[in-house]
Structure formats: C-alpha cells, structure tokens
Design a protein around this motif. Structure first.
Motif, PDB file in Angstrom:
ATOM      1  N   LEU A  37       0.853  -1.259  -0.103  1.00  0.00           N
ATOM      2  CA  LEU A  37       0.070   0.370   0.107  1.00  0.00           C
ATOM      3  C   LEU A  37       0.758   1.293  -0.021  1.00  0.00           C
ATOM      4  CD1 LEU A  37      -2.812  -1.372   2.543  1.00  0.00           C
ATOM      5  CD2 LEU A  37      -2.589  -1.769   0.108  1.00  0.00           C
ATOM      6  N   ILE A  38       0.647   2.195  -1.063  1.00  0.00           N
ATOM      7  CA  ILE A  38       1.928   3.188  -1.398  1.00  0.00           C
ATOM      8  C   ILE A  38       1.279   4.328  -0.977  1.00  0.00           C
ATOM      9  CG2 ILE A  38       3.626   4.425  -2.730  1.00  0.00           C
ATOM     10  CD1 ILE A  38       3.604   1.186  -2.016  1.00  0.00           C
ATOM     11  N   ASP A  39       1.930   5.697  -0.371  1.00  0.00           N
ATOM     12  CA  ASP A  39       1.141   6.747  -0.123  1.00  0.00           C
ATOM     13  C   ASP A  39       2.004   7.442  -1.378  1.00  0.00           C
ATOM     14  OD1 ASP A  39       4.043   7.947  -0.121  1.00  0.00           O
ATOM     15  OD2 ASP A  39       3.549   8.263   2.526  1.00  0.00           O
ATOM     16  N   ARG A  40       1.236   8.924  -1.174  1.00  0.00           N
ATOM     17  CA  ARG A  40       1.736  10.348  -2.426  1.00  0.00           C
ATOM     18  C   ARG A  40       2.880  10.367  -2.847  1.00  0.00           C
ATOM     19  NH1 ARG A  40      -1.685  11.928   1.260  1.00  0.00           N
ATOM     20  NH2 ARG A  40      -4.245  11.708   0.442  1.00  0.00           N
ATOM     21  N   GLN A  41       3.668  10.048  -1.619  1.00  0.00           N
ATOM     22  CA  GLN A  41       5.001   9.806  -1.994  1.00  0.00           C
ATOM     23  C   GLN A  41       5.787   8.833  -2.468  1.00  0.00           C
ATOM     24  OE1 GLN A  41       4.366  11.224   1.623  1.00  0.00           O
ATOM     25  NE2 GLN A  41       3.346  13.316   0.888  1.00  0.00           N
ATOM     26  N   LEU A  43       5.650   5.944  -1.113  1.00  0.00           N
ATOM     27  CA  LEU A  43       6.559   5.250   0.508  1.00  0.00           C
ATOM     28  C   LEU A  43       5.056   4.146   0.293  1.00  0.00           C
ATOM     29  CD1 LEU A  43       7.838   8.072   2.443  1.00  0.00           C
ATOM     30  CD2 LEU A  43       9.344   6.762   0.866  1.00  0.00           C
ATOM     31  N   LEU A  44       6.448   3.413   1.345  1.00  0.00           N
ATOM     32  CA  LEU A  44       5.065   2.210   1.633  1.00  0.00           C
ATOM     33  C   LEU A  44       4.391   2.252   3.072  1.00  0.00           C
ATOM     34  CD1 LEU A  44       4.557  -1.069   1.422  1.00  0.00           C
ATOM     35  CD2 LEU A  44       6.081  -1.387   2.562  1.00  0.00           C
ATOM     36  N   LEU A  45       2.802   2.750   2.630  1.00  0.00           N
ATOM     37  CA  LEU A  45       1.887   2.289   3.575  1.00  0.00           C
ATOM     38  C   LEU A  45       2.169   1.000   4.760  1.00  0.00           C
ATOM     39  CD1 LEU A  45      -0.888   4.757   3.035  1.00  0.00           C
ATOM     40  CD2 LEU A  45       0.822   5.450   4.194  1.00  0.00           C
ATOM     41  N   ALA A  67      -5.998   4.359   5.238  1.00  0.00           N
ATOM     42  CA  ALA A  67      -6.805   4.640   4.319  1.00  0.00           C
ATOM     43  C   ALA A  67      -6.140   6.166   3.072  1.00  0.00           C
ATOM     44  CB  ALA A  67      -7.840   3.679   4.286  1.00  0.00           C
ATOM     45  N   GLU A  68      -6.965   6.968   4.489  1.00  0.00           N
ATOM     46  CA  GLU A  68      -7.270   8.171   3.422  1.00  0.00           C
ATOM     47  C   GLU A  68      -5.341   8.595   3.467  1.00  0.00           C
ATOM     48  OE1 GLU A  68      -5.384   8.590   7.969  1.00  0.00           O
ATOM     49  OE2 GLU A  68      -7.094   7.306   6.968  1.00  0.00           O
ATOM     50  N   GLN A  69      -4.819   7.853   3.431  1.00  0.00           N
ATOM     51  CA  GLN A  69      -3.218   8.319   2.749  1.00  0.00           C
ATOM     52  C   GLN A  69      -3.157   7.331   1.439  1.00  0.00           C
ATOM     53  OE1 GLN A  69      -0.068   8.376   5.679  1.00  0.00           O
ATOM     54  NE2 GLN A  69      -0.844  10.072   6.918  1.00  0.00           N
ATOM     55  N   LEU A  70      -3.537   6.581   1.030  1.00  0.00           N
ATOM     56  CA  LEU A  70      -3.200   5.730   0.297  1.00  0.00           C
ATOM     57  C   LEU A  70      -3.309   6.320  -0.961  1.00  0.00           C
ATOM     58  CD1 LEU A  70      -3.216   2.824  -0.420  1.00  0.00           C
ATOM     59  CD2 LEU A  70      -5.294   2.536  -0.611  1.00  0.00           C
ATOM     60  N   ALA A  71      -2.287   6.129  -1.991  1.00  0.00           N
ATOM     61  CA  ALA A  71      -2.096   6.738  -3.201  1.00  0.00           C
ATOM     62  C   ALA A  71      -2.783   5.449  -4.762  1.00  0.00           C
ATOM     63  CB  ALA A  71      -0.984   7.184  -3.277  1.00  0.00           C
ATOM     64  N   ALA A  72      -1.645   4.207  -4.140  1.00  0.00           N
ATOM     65  CA  ALA A  72      -2.021   3.101  -4.770  1.00  0.00           C
ATOM     66  C   ALA A  72      -1.615   1.557  -4.273  1.00  0.00           C
ATOM     67  CB  ALA A  72      -0.611   3.843  -6.495  1.00  0.00           C
ATOM     68  N   VAL A  73      -1.644   0.838  -5.190  1.00  0.00           N
ATOM     69  CA  VAL A  73      -1.215  -0.784  -4.336  1.00  0.00           C
ATOM     70  C   VAL A  73      -0.008  -0.758  -6.053  1.00  0.00           C
ATOM     71  CG1 VAL A  73      -2.707  -3.182  -4.350  1.00  0.00           C
ATOM     72  CG2 VAL A  73      -3.566  -0.469  -3.874  1.00  0.00           C
TER      73      VAL A  73
END
Length: 102
Positions: A37-41, A43-45, A67-73
C-alpha cells in the motif's frame, strides 16, 4: 506462523476499484497475492493480501489504518496465506482468477 497471524490479526477490508487508485502489477493479481500500500510520496504505508479479485477491482486485507493516505497499490508475485504465512503456489486453475478468494 505466529508472526503472520499476529500481523494480520486486526485486518480491515479495503475495496480498491481500478479507476479509484492505480493498481500496479495487475497481471500478478491472484487471491493471496502480497501487496504494498503506497502513499502519495511513493512510500510504503503497509502490507496487504489480496482477498478477492473482481473484474473492476480488488478486495485487500490489511492491518494498515491509513486508508486516507493510500495513493496506489503495488501487487507482487508472492502469494501467502495470511493466517499461516505459508507460500501459496500459483495455479492455472480458473478459480484463482476473478472472483476467487482466500
């Protein structure tokens, strides 16, 4: 085994639609597939496991609470059983495709 069980003990279900967030590695999608689970920067969440594949998206199990910081999978090739941590072997069985779940 205990480590994996405790890691995935308090999972929540994430439903990710294909158009909602980028899903990288879709060609690797299978029930039990390990996902990042990847954030906007970039980085791995946290880690997740694919529970179910649907034509329009994925259901993921993860203890991640951001979940609100999730940008990509990003899907990997390794498939695991979230209860035991044991590797699941890939199958040519159609049940491992859309609709299959762990």
């Amino acid at each position: 085994q205990l480590l994996f069980r405790s890691f995935f003990e308090k999972t929540q279900l994430f439903r990710i639609d294909k158009g909602q967030k980028p899903i990288y590695g879709w060609q690797n999608a299978a029930a039990g597939c390990l996902a990042g689970l990847i954030d906007r920067q970039g980085l791995l969440l946290g880690a997740a496991v694919v529970r179910r594949i649907q034509a329009d998206g994925l259901e993921l199990l993860s203890p991640c609470r951001s979940a609100e910081q999730l940008a990509a999978v990003r899907l990997g090739r390794l498939r695991i059983d979230p209860l035991t941590g044991r590797e699941l072997h890939h199958s040519k069985n159609p049940d491992c495709e859309s609709g299959a779940e762990i």
